[in-house]
Design a protein around this motif. Structure first.
Motif, mmCIF file in Angstrom:
data_model
loop_
_atom_site.group_PDB
_atom_site.id
_atom_site.type_symbol
_atom_site.label_atom_id
_atom_site.label_comp_id
_atom_site.label_asym_id
_atom_site.label_seq_id
_atom_site.Cartn_x
_atom_site.Cartn_y
_atom_site.Cartn_z
ATOM 1 N N ARG A 123 -10.679 -31.301 -16.222
ATOM 2 C CA ARG A 123 -9.724 -30.834 -16.035
ATOM 3 C C ARG A 123 -8.610 -30.378 -16.585
ATOM 4 N NH1 ARG A 123 -11.733 -31.732 -10.552
ATOM 5 N NH2 ARG A 123 -14.453 -32.448 -11.783
ATOM 6 N N PHE A 124 -7.852 -29.021 -17.104
ATOM 7 C CA PHE A 124 -7.011 -28.744 -18.288
ATOM 8 C C PHE A 124 -6.043 -28.570 -17.443
ATOM 9 C CE2 PHE A 124 -10.784 -26.052 -19.251
ATOM 10 C CZ PHE A 124 -10.575 -26.622 -20.487
ATOM 11 N N SER A 125 -5.718 -28.932 -15.530
ATOM 12 C CA SER A 125 -4.005 -29.115 -15.926
ATOM 13 C C SER A 125 -4.457 -28.974 -14.062
ATOM 14 C CB SER A 125 -3.352 -28.297 -16.198
ATOM 15 O OG SER A 125 -3.882 -26.907 -15.655
ATOM 16 N N ASN A 126 -2.847 -29.784 -13.799
ATOM 17 C CA ASN A 126 -2.985 -29.525 -11.746
ATOM 18 C C ASN A 126 -2.855 -27.989 -11.349
ATOM 19 O OD1 ASN A 126 -0.944 -30.089 -12.837
ATOM 20 N ND2 ASN A 126 0.328 -31.348 -10.967
ATOM 21 N N ILE A 127 -2.887 -27.526 -12.009
ATOM 22 C CA ILE A 127 -2.111 -25.650 -11.786
ATOM 23 C C ILE A 127 -3.048 -25.083 -10.837
ATOM 24 C CG2 ILE A 127 -1.420 -23.619 -12.710
ATOM 25 C CD1 ILE A 127 -0.570 -24.305 -15.138
ATOM 26 N N CYS A 128 -2.297 -24.765 -9.517
ATOM 27 C CA CYS A 128 -2.587 -24.415 -8.569
ATOM 28 C C CYS A 128 -1.738 -23.431 -7.761
ATOM 29 C CB CYS A 128 -2.943 -25.699 -7.541
ATOM 30 S SG CYS A 128 -4.323 -25.200 -6.324
ATOM 31 N N GLY A 136 -2.749 -33.664 -3.282
ATOM 32 C CA GLY A 136 -1.817 -34.117 -3.753
ATOM 33 C C GLY A 136 -1.693 -33.384 -5.121
ATOM 34 N N PRO A 137 -0.197 -34.216 -5.207
ATOM 35 C CA PRO A 137 0.358 -33.949 -6.680
ATOM 36 C C PRO A 137 -0.132 -33.590 -7.916
ATOM 37 C CG PRO A 137 0.892 -35.493 -6.448
ATOM 38 C CD PRO A 137 0.323 -35.065 -4.755
ATOM 39 N N GLU A 138 -1.588 -35.094 -7.709
ATOM 40 C CA GLU A 138 -2.590 -35.241 -9.031
ATOM 41 C C GLU A 138 -3.437 -33.723 -9.276
ATOM 42 O OE1 GLU A 138 -2.154 -37.159 -6.995
ATOM 43 O OE2 GLU A 138 -1.309 -38.819 -6.785
ATOM 44 N N PHE A 139 -3.024 -33.004 -8.316
ATOM 45 C CA PHE A 139 -4.844 -32.148 -8.403
ATOM 46 C C PHE A 139 -3.551 -30.906 -7.971
ATOM 47 C CE2 PHE A 139 -6.935 -35.610 -7.262
ATOM 48 C CZ PHE A 139 -7.937 -36.066 -8.552
ATOM 49 N N SER A 140 -2.631 -30.832 -7.517
ATOM 50 C CA SER A 140 -2.279 -29.523 -7.746
ATOM 51 C C SER A 140 -0.433 -29.295 -8.115
ATOM 52 C CB SER A 140 -2.282 -29.045 -6.045
ATOM 53 O OG SER A 140 -1.310 -27.892 -5.078
ATOM 54 N N TRP A 143 1.865 -28.901 -4.965
ATOM 55 C CA TRP A 143 2.528 -30.465 -3.354
ATOM 56 C C TRP A 143 3.738 -31.010 -4.455
ATOM 57 C CZ3 TRP A 143 1.939 -33.673 0.456
ATOM 58 C CH2 TRP A 143 0.428 -33.435 1.236
ATOM 59 N N TYR A 144 4.298 -30.759 -5.400
ATOM 60 C CA TYR A 144 4.954 -31.757 -6.104
ATOM 61 C C TYR A 144 6.260 -32.289 -5.158
ATOM 62 C CZ TYR A 144 8.484 -33.490 -9.753
ATOM 63 O OH TYR A 144 9.221 -34.670 -9.990
ATOM 64 N N ASP A 145 6.640 -30.645 -4.632
ATOM 65 C CA ASP A 145 7.961 -30.929 -3.582
ATOM 66 C C ASP A 145 7.835 -32.206 -2.768
ATOM 67 O OD1 ASP A 145 9.256 -29.659 -5.481
ATOM 68 O OD2 ASP A 145 9.440 -28.027 -4.886
ATOM 69 N N PRO A 158 5.775 -35.582 -14.338
ATOM 70 C CA PRO A 158 6.022 -34.240 -14.295
ATOM 71 C C PRO A 158 5.319 -33.138 -13.353
ATOM 72 C CG PRO A 158 3.759 -35.037 -15.546
ATOM 73 C CD PRO A 158 4.509 -36.157 -14.777
ATOM 74 N N LYS A 159 6.302 -32.000 -12.557
ATOM 75 C CA LYS A 159 5.179 -31.348 -12.353
ATOM 76 C C LYS A 159 3.702 -30.868 -12.584
ATOM 77 C CE LYS A 159 5.863 -27.257 -9.287
ATOM 78 N NZ LYS A 159 7.147 -26.539 -8.452
ATOM 79 N N ILE A 160 3.508 -30.282 -13.666
ATOM 80 C CA ILE A 160 2.602 -29.379 -13.875
ATOM 81 C C ILE A 160 1.962 -30.453 -15.314
ATOM 82 C CG2 ILE A 160 1.403 -28.055 -15.376
ATOM 83 C CD1 ILE A 160 3.676 -26.660 -14.552
ATOM 84 N N LEU A 161 1.309 -31.258 -14.697
ATOM 85 C CA LEU A 161 -0.205 -32.254 -15.857
ATOM 86 C C LEU A 161 -0.795 -30.911 -16.805
ATOM 87 C CD1 LEU A 161 -1.420 -35.130 -12.913
ATOM 88 C CD2 LEU A 161 0.853 -34.906 -14.347
ATOM 89 N N ARG A 162 -0.745 -31.507 -17.226
ATOM 90 C CA ARG A 162 -2.145 -30.962 -19.201
ATOM 91 C C ARG A 162 -2.717 -31.806 -20.024
ATOM 92 N NH1 ARG A 162 -0.853 -25.579 -18.630
ATOM 93 N NH2 ARG A 162 1.023 -24.630 -18.250
#
Length: 404
Positions: A123-128, A136-140, A143-145, A158-162
């Motif tokens: 799963r390269f990142s949570n970018i969605c 939730g924010p771990e997978f999207s 969802w961060y805000d 971080p908003k974007i996980l990589r």
């Protein structure tokens, strides 16, 4: 002879530690997607794939399996098997039987010299581009805000996980073993809007590895990304499976999976049918309190409109968060829903369907009562409705039974 007896080399042996690792967007790496969370091999931010491949826990797991001893990280498979089910262990031993002989390459300390990733699920990142109600924010990243506003996620995260800071950094590590891949599962986040996904497909085309199996879990919202058209790439591969995370249609879909434009979903599905008919398309809905009463209507709609084959619907029953599960519904509603599912199975002669058990599991799941979680459900959805200017009750009036 049963499949399990044919392919097993022992009660605890699994081919996975010789052909696979599973990496989350936050870098945490596991032997597979069913490994228990505490059995983390390490983090891809800090270690190379080669180091993770021969991490202490991976070496212990291999040695245990060669001695037919249990491993704590594998208990989910053991539990499935003890209840008479086909576990990932059994299925992987069957699917990758030809690679079981790789166990002979194991060194005395449990290490294996070369990374051999026959089955890849990273799963390269949570970018969605969606923020689904049950996510939730771990997978999207979207969802961060909302998660910060709900005080369920720290703004320090971080908003974007990589898994790596840059595509170049990732590729430098991956290119040492990418040519060994035989099967890839792309998920996210949303894989069809990830640079890594397109880099891999283009590399495989370049080296002539278009015979491999590629499969997806996608929200089906985007078939074009930057200058890329995934349909044109899929045409070059022999074996493509698309699992679409679609839970309902129209306004219901647009509320459950915020970001959905339903007309785009229909347009994209029809384009696949017309331009890439070799793609095996399935529905992989998440069934929760929101859609459990009407998911059968959605399935019928897609079946009768020729958008999905009856054999290619596989239910994912939402278990977490439990206050969004169908078990919070009143007993009478759950029983009515069970009957509706049974009628669907009979109407479409699904007893011999490979995915039949996912429906019967949902029926059994609905026997359990968790109405005590109603306050959690109400608090959660009231906050989201206010933040998103949405209304669950307007879109799902049948959920008025939760307030009676």
């Amino acid at each position: 002879m049963s499949e399990q007896k044919k392919f097993d080399t022992g009660k605890h042996f699994c081919v996975i530690p010789w052909i696979h690792m599973h990496v989350w967007a936050n870098g945490n790496t596991y032997p597979c997607c069913l490994s228990t969370y505490e059995y983390v091999l390490g983090n891809a931010h800090e270690k190379t794939f080669k180091e993770l491949w021969n991490s202490e826990k991976m070496r212990v797991m291999r040695k245990n399996m060669l001695s037919d001893k249990p491993t704590v990280g594998c208990r989910k498979c053991y539990n499935i098997e003890s209840n008479g089910g086909d576990s990932m262990r059994v299925n992987m031993n069957s699917s990758f039987e030809r690679h079981i002989e790789r166990k002979e390459l194991t060194n005395e300390d449990g290490s294996v010299d070369d990374v051999f990733m026959a089955y890849m699920d990273i799963r390269f990142s949570n970018i969605c581009n969606f923020k689904c109600r049950s996510c939730g924010p771990e997978f999207s990243s979207l969802w961060y805000d909302d998660a910060i506003s709900q005080v369920r996620y720290s703004a320090d995260n971080p908003k974007i996980l990589r898994i790596r800071n840059s595509l170049d950094d990732l590729w430098q590590d991956m290119e040492q073993w990418i040519d060994t891949v035989e099967q890839i599962y792309f998920a996210g986040g949303e894989p069809l809007i990830m640079d890594e996904h397109y880099k891999i497909l283009e590399h495989l085309i370049e080296i002539g590895r278009t015979d491999i199996n590629i499969s997806y879990n996608t929200n089906l919202s985007k078939l074009k990304y930057k200058s890329k058209d995934v349909i044109e790439l899929w045409k070059k591969f022999e074996h493509v499976t698309v699992g679409a995370s679609l839970d309902d249609s129209g306004a219901r879909a647009e509320l459950m999976r915020s970001g959905t434009k339903w007309k785009d979903i229909i347009s994209n599905r029809k384009r696949i049918l017309e331009e890439a008919p070799h793609v095996k398309f399935s529905l992989t809905p998440t069934v929760s309190v929101f859609n459990v009463q009407h998911c059968i209507d959605f399935f019928d709609e897609w079946i009768y409109n020729g958008l999905v084959d009856t054999q290619l619907i596989e239910i994912n029953t939402l278990v977490h968060p439990d206050y969004l599960s169908a078990q919070i519904l009143p007993k009478s509603v759950r029983k009515e829903t069970q009957n509706k599912i049974r009628e669907f199975l009979i109407r479409h002669n699904m007893q011999d369907n490979d995915n039949y058990s996912s429906f019967t599991s949902l029926i059994s799941f609905l026997d359990n009562d968790k109405q005590h979680l109603l306050p959690n459900y109400i608090t959660y959805n009231d906050k989201l409705d206010a933040m998103r200017n949405e209304s669950v009750m307007t879109t799902f009036p049948e959920l008025g039974c939760l307030y009676e």
